[in-house]
Write an enzyme that holds these catalytic residues in place. Structure first.
Site, short mmCIF file in Angstrom:
data_model
loop_
_atom_site.label_atom_id
_atom_site.label_comp_id
_atom_site.label_asym_id
_atom_site.label_seq_id
_atom_site.Cartn_x
_atom_site.Cartn_y
_atom_site.Cartn_z
N ARG A 152 46.86 48.57 35.20
CA ARG A 152 47.72 48.15 36.31
C ARG A 152 48.00 46.64 36.24
O ARG A 152 47.17 45.84 36.65
CB ARG A 152 47.11 48.50 37.66
CG ARG A 152 47.96 47.99 38.83
CD ARG A 152 47.77 48.75 40.11
NE ARG A 152 46.60 48.37 40.85
CZ ARG A 152 46.46 48.54 42.17
NH1 ARG A 152 47.45 49.04 42.89
NH2 ARG A 152 45.35 48.20 42.78
N ASP A 165 40.11 45.02 49.59
CA ASP A 165 40.88 44.32 48.56
C ASP A 165 42.17 43.79 49.16
O ASP A 165 42.30 43.71 50.39
CB ASP A 165 41.13 45.25 47.36
CG ASP A 165 41.97 46.48 47.74
OD1 ASP A 165 42.49 46.54 48.88
OD2 ASP A 165 42.11 47.38 46.90
#
Length: 557
Positions: free
Chosen positions: A170, A452
């Site tokens: 990613r 996150d």
């Protein structure tokens, strides 16, 4: 700052690369070879204007929405694509057919956790340079180098790349830049920097072992952006001598505009699609991003009133599964952020496991083909859920013909208000995320779960919106305003016990700056990444900390 010019290593191109962080000289040299720099330069110079255009189109679309009051809808000009029942995405390779459980937020700069993930029974690993990663130069170099090590089977005690969990790489999203590399006088787009180095060093090896190259694409907002990624894939495959369709990508539908263009996104990537992914917090935050100034889009307390059972989120997940399966693509769900307590067979362990199972059963019942967990100890229990409640490698046979989602379904805000607990929780997550970034980390642990940039995004978005609309607390009718948020933030910093208090106070100041802005900063990560405080703090305070941490990890390997 001393700058190393690419021409000094015999490259006749206009490219500048900063010298390596202390202790990473060998990794820096391995990444930035003559060949890789030539490839990066050509990749970035070829698509740089397209990246700028994408970002400009985003601003234009937002401005049009604000000025006209128009809400998103299924596009008339692409109706023939949606109406054509014949087209399908190309079948995904065998290694992607069964991916029930991926490990999420795996920042590969953390070598010890990365190795444990490679040794696990998970079907896939989200190798994350985005939400769960802080993109310091040290982290990017270390992370990409560790991926190269894994692909070339250099980690002892780790299965061969063809047998280990499949790597779902990613790169950063379009809003991020790489400050340490200049191409033709401009900072490099973060996603092209990550993608280019990963493909140049790993693409052929992954393809030869039928294990990639596979990607997650973050924060895509339209089919135009998917079209650009497809062009990048085609160009890259031609340059590296890979067959068309070698690259496969899962697009994360993290934006409300993208939810109205899912079929078109699949269509643009039909030769390279590994499917679509739905998550909860980035997607919910996008409502504040796009419509937060409108009082009828006031998003209530996420800790009490927002979950995947709510109509707007359930509709989004149902539509994603239906869209994917109709076109032969895989549909994956979000990440379980909860962490299992260390002691087995305790009440808290049982309670947490039951909570995760209940959340993930909602996704399995909706027809998803897989989802993510952060805690490696959740891999087996979640795989067992799929074994018990599904048949076969995936649920592609579930076409969800019972689903008929309208624009109203996707845009229906849940009812509810604001609680003092929820306000404090959002402040804590926002401040502690910035504190983590200032220490060079992209995620942290709080109250039994991993946090996150996705949870930081929704947290600061809600605080900004509640201040903007002067929301009142359910508890005592106090108005959520500048003074209340400042007081609660000061209270939080006094209560928290952290290693570096000066950094925490800096984080608190930056958080207040973000939530009190007149105009909503579009992404917390790009805001922090461009902010002089973060950049100077990295230079002055974290170089030594990160070097010590790297040396500590290397001594354990």
């Amino acid at each position: 700052v001393n700058i190393v010019f690419a021409s000094l290593i015999t490259l006749p191109i206009r490219m500048e690369v900063l010298p390596p962080p202390s202790g990473l000289e060998a990794q820096h040299a391995a990444l930035f070879t003559t060949g890789s720099l030539n490839f990066l330069h050509e990749l970035i110079s070829t698509f740089d204007k397209d990246v700028d255009q994408i970002l400009q189109l985003r601003m234009s679309r937002k401005a049009h929405s604000d000025l006209s009051g128009e809400l998103p809808h299924f596009l008339e000009k692409t109706a023939p694509i949606r109406a054509d029942p014949a087209w399908r995405v190309l079948p995904v390779p065998s290694r992607l057919q069964k991916r029930h459980v991926d490990i999420g937020d795996m920042a590969p700069c953390d070598a010890l956790r990365f190795i444990k993930a490679l040794q696990s029974s998970a079907q896939g690993i989200q190798v994350d340079f985005d939400d769960g990663n802080c993109p310091t130069f040290r982290n990017q170099i270390t992370g990409i180098y560790n991926v190269i090590q894994a692909v070339n089977n250099q980690f002892p005690g780790v299965p061969h790349i063809s047998q280990a969990p499949v790597l779902m790489l990613r790169p950063r999203a379009w809003n991020m830049v790489e400050h340490n590399v200049m191409v033709e006088g401009k900072e490099a787009p973060g996603p092209l920097f990550d993608f280019g180095l990963l493909m140049f060093h790993c693409g052929k090896m992954l393809f030869q072992h039928k294990s990639g190259p596979f990607f997650y694409l973050s924060k895509v907002e339209s089919f135009i952006e998917a079209r650009l990624w497809n062009r990048i894939f085609v160009w890259t495959q031609e340059k590296l001598g890979l067959p068309l369709g070698s690259i496969k990508a899962t697009v994360l539908i993290e934006n409300v505009f993208a939810a109205f263009e899912m079929e078109e996104i699949l269509y643009e990537l039909r030769e390279h699609s590994a499917g679509l992914n739905c998550g909860i917090w980035d997607y919910s935050a996008s409502f504040v991003n796009k419509f937060g100034h409108r009082e009828d889009f006031l998003l209530p307390d996420r800790s009490k009133y927002v979950n995947m059972e709510k109509h707007f989120l359930r509709s989004y997940m149902d539509l994603l599964v239906q869209t994917c399966h109709r076109r032969g693509a895989l549909a994956t769900g979000g990440m379980a952020a909860l962490m299992l307590p260390g002691r087995l067979h305790t009440d808290s362990y049982t309670r947490v496991l039951a909570s995760v199972k209940r959340q993930k059963m909602l996704e399995i019942s909706a027809g998803v083909d897989g989802f993510m967990v952060y805690d490696l100890n959740l891999i087996k229990p979640m795989q067992e859920l799929f074994q018990v409640h599904t048949d076969g490698d995936n649920q592609l046979h579930r076409l969800r013909e019972d689903v008929s989602v309208t624009p109203k379904d996707l845009l229906s805000m849940p009812l509810g208000g604001v609680t003092l607990y929820g306000l404090k929780y959002n402040i804590a997550v926002g401040v502690l995320f910035i504190n983590a970034w200032l220490s060079g980390k992209g995620h942290f642990f709080f109250r039994g779960q991993v946090e996150d940039s996705a949870t930081a995004e929704i947290s600061r978005s809600q605080v900004w919106q509640w201040i903007r609309h002067q929301a009142r607390l359910e508890d005592d009718s106090r108005v959520v305003n500048r003074q209340l948020v400042a007081d609660l933030t000061e209270e939080l910093t006094s209560d928290l016990s952290v290693r570096c208090l000066s950094r925490l106070y800096t984080a608190a100041d930056m958080f207040l700056e973000i939530v009190l802005k007149r105009h909503y900063p579009e992404f917390i990560t790009s805001y922090l990444n461009q902010d002089h405080t973060f950049l100077s703090y990295q230079d002055q305070h974290t170089e030594e900390e990160e070097a010590l941490e790297t040396n500590k990890q290397q001594s354990k390997l």
